[in-house]
Design an enzyme around this catalytic site. Structure first.
Site: not given
Ligand code: ZN
Length: 191
Positions: A102, A144-145, A148
Protein backbone atom coordinates in the site's frame (compact mmCIF):
# COMPACT_ATOMS: atom_id res chain seq x y z
CA UNK A 1 -0.69 17.89 -13.91
CA UNK A 2 -0.78 18.28 -10.20
CA UNK A 3 -0.06 15.85 -7.45
CA UNK A 4 -1.28 15.37 -3.92
CA UNK A 5 0.70 14.23 -0.89
CA UNK A 6 -0.03 10.68 0.22
CA UNK A 7 -0.88 10.07 3.89
CA UNK A 8 1.10 7.39 5.74
CA UNK A 9 -0.15 4.87 8.29
CA UNK A 10 -0.59 6.61 11.61
CA UNK A 11 -2.38 9.63 10.13
CA UNK A 12 -5.95 9.66 11.50
CA UNK A 13 -7.49 10.43 8.08
CA UNK A 14 -6.68 6.86 7.01
CA UNK A 15 -8.72 5.52 9.94
CA UNK A 16 -11.91 7.56 9.53
CA UNK A 17 -14.67 6.26 7.22
CA UNK A 18 -14.96 8.62 4.24
CA UNK A 19 -18.29 10.35 3.52
CA UNK A 20 -20.55 9.81 0.53
CA UNK A 21 -20.46 12.24 -2.39
CA UNK A 22 -23.73 13.73 -3.65
CA UNK A 23 -24.49 13.85 -7.35
CA UNK A 24 -24.41 17.68 -7.23
CA UNK A 25 -20.98 17.69 -5.55
CA UNK A 26 -19.63 15.18 -8.05
CA UNK A 27 -20.52 17.55 -10.89
CA UNK A 28 -18.62 20.52 -9.49
CA UNK A 29 -15.37 21.67 -11.14
CA UNK A 30 -13.62 21.31 -7.77
CA UNK A 31 -14.53 17.61 -7.48
CA UNK A 32 -13.65 16.90 -11.10
CA UNK A 33 -10.29 18.62 -10.62
CA UNK A 34 -9.73 16.57 -7.48
CA UNK A 35 -10.41 13.32 -9.38
CA UNK A 36 -7.83 14.36 -12.01
CA UNK A 37 -5.30 14.93 -9.20
CA UNK A 38 -6.14 11.57 -7.62
CA UNK A 39 -5.46 9.80 -10.92
CA UNK A 40 -2.27 11.79 -11.57
CA UNK A 41 -0.98 11.02 -8.06
CA UNK A 42 -1.77 7.30 -8.40
CA UNK A 43 0.11 7.14 -11.72
CA UNK A 44 3.06 9.16 -10.43
CA UNK A 45 3.44 6.81 -7.43
CA UNK A 46 3.03 3.66 -9.58
CA UNK A 47 0.00 2.67 -7.51
CA UNK A 48 -2.53 0.10 -8.73
CA UNK A 49 -5.14 2.19 -6.96
CA UNK A 50 -5.54 5.19 -4.71
CA UNK A 51 -8.39 6.20 -2.42
CA UNK A 52 -9.35 9.84 -1.81
CA UNK A 53 -8.66 9.70 1.92
CA UNK A 54 -5.10 8.57 1.15
CA UNK A 55 -4.59 12.06 -0.28
CA UNK A 56 -6.38 13.83 2.61
CA UNK A 57 -9.86 14.14 1.02
CA UNK A 58 -12.35 12.20 3.17
CA UNK A 59 -14.81 11.34 0.35
CA UNK A 60 -15.90 7.97 -1.03
CA UNK A 61 -13.94 8.12 -4.27
CA UNK A 62 -11.14 5.85 -5.44
CA UNK A 63 -9.20 5.27 -8.63
CA UNK A 64 -7.90 1.93 -9.91
CA UNK A 65 -5.66 1.30 -12.89
CA UNK A 66 -3.12 -1.36 -13.76
CA UNK A 67 -0.96 -0.83 -16.83
CA UNK A 68 2.65 -2.02 -17.00
CA UNK A 69 3.23 -1.54 -13.30
CA UNK A 70 6.78 -1.82 -11.92
CA UNK A 71 5.44 -2.32 -8.38
CA UNK A 72 3.16 -5.17 -9.48
CA UNK A 73 4.46 -6.64 -12.77
CA UNK A 74 2.34 -9.81 -12.36
CA UNK A 75 -0.99 -7.97 -12.07
CA UNK A 76 -3.45 -8.31 -14.93
CA UNK A 77 -4.30 -4.99 -16.58
CA UNK A 78 -7.27 -2.97 -15.35
CA UNK A 79 -8.39 0.06 -17.39
CA UNK A 80 -8.63 3.36 -15.50
CA UNK A 81 -11.67 3.07 -13.25
CA UNK A 82 -12.94 5.83 -10.96
CA UNK A 83 -15.48 4.64 -8.40
CA UNK A 84 -17.73 7.02 -6.48
CA UNK A 85 -19.66 5.69 -3.44
CA UNK A 86 -18.71 2.08 -4.30
CA UNK A 87 -20.50 -0.94 -2.81
CA UNK A 88 -18.90 -4.39 -2.98
CA UNK A 89 -20.89 -7.59 -2.78
CA UNK A 90 -19.02 -10.93 -2.68
CA UNK A 91 -20.74 -13.38 -5.03
CA UNK A 92 -19.57 -16.52 -3.21
CA UNK A 93 -17.45 -17.58 -0.24
CA UNK A 94 -14.25 -18.43 -2.11
CA UNK A 95 -11.16 -16.60 -0.86
CA UNK A 96 -7.57 -16.39 -2.07
CA UNK A 97 -4.40 -15.25 -0.33
CA UNK A 98 -3.24 -11.96 -1.81
CA UNK A 99 0.20 -10.50 -1.07
CA UNK A 100 -0.59 -6.80 -0.70
CA UNK A 101 1.28 -3.56 -0.35
CA UNK A 102 0.00 0.00 0.00
CA UNK A 103 1.27 3.48 -0.84
CA UNK A 104 0.24 4.53 2.71
CA UNK A 105 2.22 1.70 4.35
CA UNK A 106 5.79 2.23 3.13
CA UNK A 107 7.95 -0.81 2.50
CA UNK A 108 5.67 -3.47 3.94
CA UNK A 109 3.76 -6.31 2.36
CA UNK A 110 1.62 -9.05 3.87
CA UNK A 111 -0.80 -11.82 2.97
CA UNK A 112 -4.50 -10.87 3.07
CA UNK A 113 -7.47 -13.18 2.36
CA UNK A 114 -9.69 -11.65 -0.34
CA UNK A 115 -12.85 -12.69 -2.13
CA UNK A 116 -12.25 -14.14 -5.58
CA UNK A 117 -15.49 -12.88 -7.15
CA UNK A 118 -17.46 -9.77 -6.31
CA UNK A 119 -20.00 -7.41 -7.76
CA UNK A 120 -18.89 -3.77 -7.81
CA UNK A 121 -21.58 -1.10 -7.91
CA UNK A 122 -20.76 2.61 -7.93
CA UNK A 123 -21.04 5.77 -9.98
CA UNK A 124 -18.32 6.62 -12.44
CA UNK A 125 -16.83 10.13 -12.25
CA UNK A 126 -19.73 11.52 -14.31
CA UNK A 127 -22.43 9.94 -12.12
CA UNK A 128 -23.22 7.10 -14.54
CA UNK A 129 -23.99 3.71 -13.04
CA UNK A 130 -21.01 1.35 -12.81
CA UNK A 131 -22.00 -2.29 -12.25
CA UNK A 132 -19.39 -4.94 -12.99
CA UNK A 133 -18.15 -8.25 -11.65
CA UNK A 134 -14.48 -8.25 -10.59
CA UNK A 135 -12.64 -11.57 -10.42
CA UNK A 136 -9.32 -13.01 -9.35
CA UNK A 137 -6.37 -10.80 -8.55
CA UNK A 138 -8.25 -7.74 -9.81
CA UNK A 139 -11.00 -8.41 -7.25
CA UNK A 140 -8.32 -8.08 -4.57
CA UNK A 141 -7.41 -4.62 -5.85
CA UNK A 142 -11.03 -3.44 -5.65
CA UNK A 143 -11.35 -4.76 -2.08
CA UNK A 144 -8.11 -3.06 -1.00
CA UNK A 145 -9.21 0.36 -2.33
CA UNK A 146 -12.76 0.16 -0.97
CA UNK A 147 -11.39 -0.85 2.45
CA UNK A 148 -9.57 2.50 2.53
CA UNK A 149 -12.91 4.31 2.28
CA UNK A 150 -14.04 2.49 5.43
CA UNK A 151 -10.87 3.47 7.30
CA UNK A 152 -9.33 0.01 6.97
CA UNK A 153 -5.78 -0.83 5.90
CA UNK A 154 -4.51 -4.15 4.56
CA UNK A 155 -2.47 -4.66 7.74
CA UNK A 156 -5.78 -4.99 9.67
CA UNK A 157 -6.73 -8.00 7.54
CA UNK A 158 -3.42 -9.89 7.70
CA UNK A 159 -4.26 -13.08 9.60
CA UNK A 160 -0.73 -14.49 9.80
CA UNK A 161 1.56 -11.69 10.92
CA UNK A 162 4.61 -13.81 10.08
CA UNK A 163 3.86 -13.02 6.41
CA UNK A 164 4.81 -9.34 6.89
CA UNK A 165 7.90 -8.50 4.86
CA UNK A 166 9.70 -5.60 3.25
CA UNK A 167 9.54 -5.21 -0.52
CA UNK A 168 13.16 -6.37 -0.79
CA UNK A 169 12.53 -9.57 1.15
CA UNK A 170 9.31 -10.15 -0.81
CA UNK A 171 11.37 -10.07 -4.00
CA UNK A 172 13.99 -12.38 -2.52
CA UNK A 173 11.91 -14.93 -0.65
CA UNK A 174 8.20 -14.79 -1.49
CA UNK A 175 7.64 -13.41 -4.97
CA UNK A 176 8.35 -16.57 -6.92
CA UNK A 177 5.89 -18.72 -4.95
CA UNK A 178 3.25 -15.98 -4.98
CA UNK A 179 3.52 -15.30 -8.70
CA UNK A 180 3.21 -19.03 -9.47
CA UNK A 181 0.09 -19.19 -7.33
CA UNK A 182 -1.56 -16.08 -8.80
CA UNK A 183 -0.74 -17.11 -12.35
CA UNK A 184 -3.15 -20.01 -11.81
CA UNK A 185 -5.80 -17.57 -10.59
CA UNK A 186 -5.20 -15.26 -13.54
CA UNK A 187 -5.35 -18.23 -15.96
CA UNK A 188 -8.72 -19.19 -14.47
CA UNK A 189 -10.29 -15.75 -14.76
CA UNK A 190 -8.13 -13.77 -17.15
CA UNK A 191 -8.02 -11.11 -14.48
ZN1 ZN B 1 -3.68 1.08 -0.07
Amino acid sequence: MSFRKIASIGHPILRAPAREVSRAELGTPAMQRFIDELVDTMRDADGAGLAANQVYEPVRVCAIEVRDNPRYPYKPKIPLTVLVNPILEPLDDELFDNFEGCLSVPDLRGVVPRHVTLRVRAWDRHGNAFDEVARGLSAGTFQHECDHLDGKLFVDRVRDTTTFCTWKEFERHHKQEFVQRVEKLVARFGS
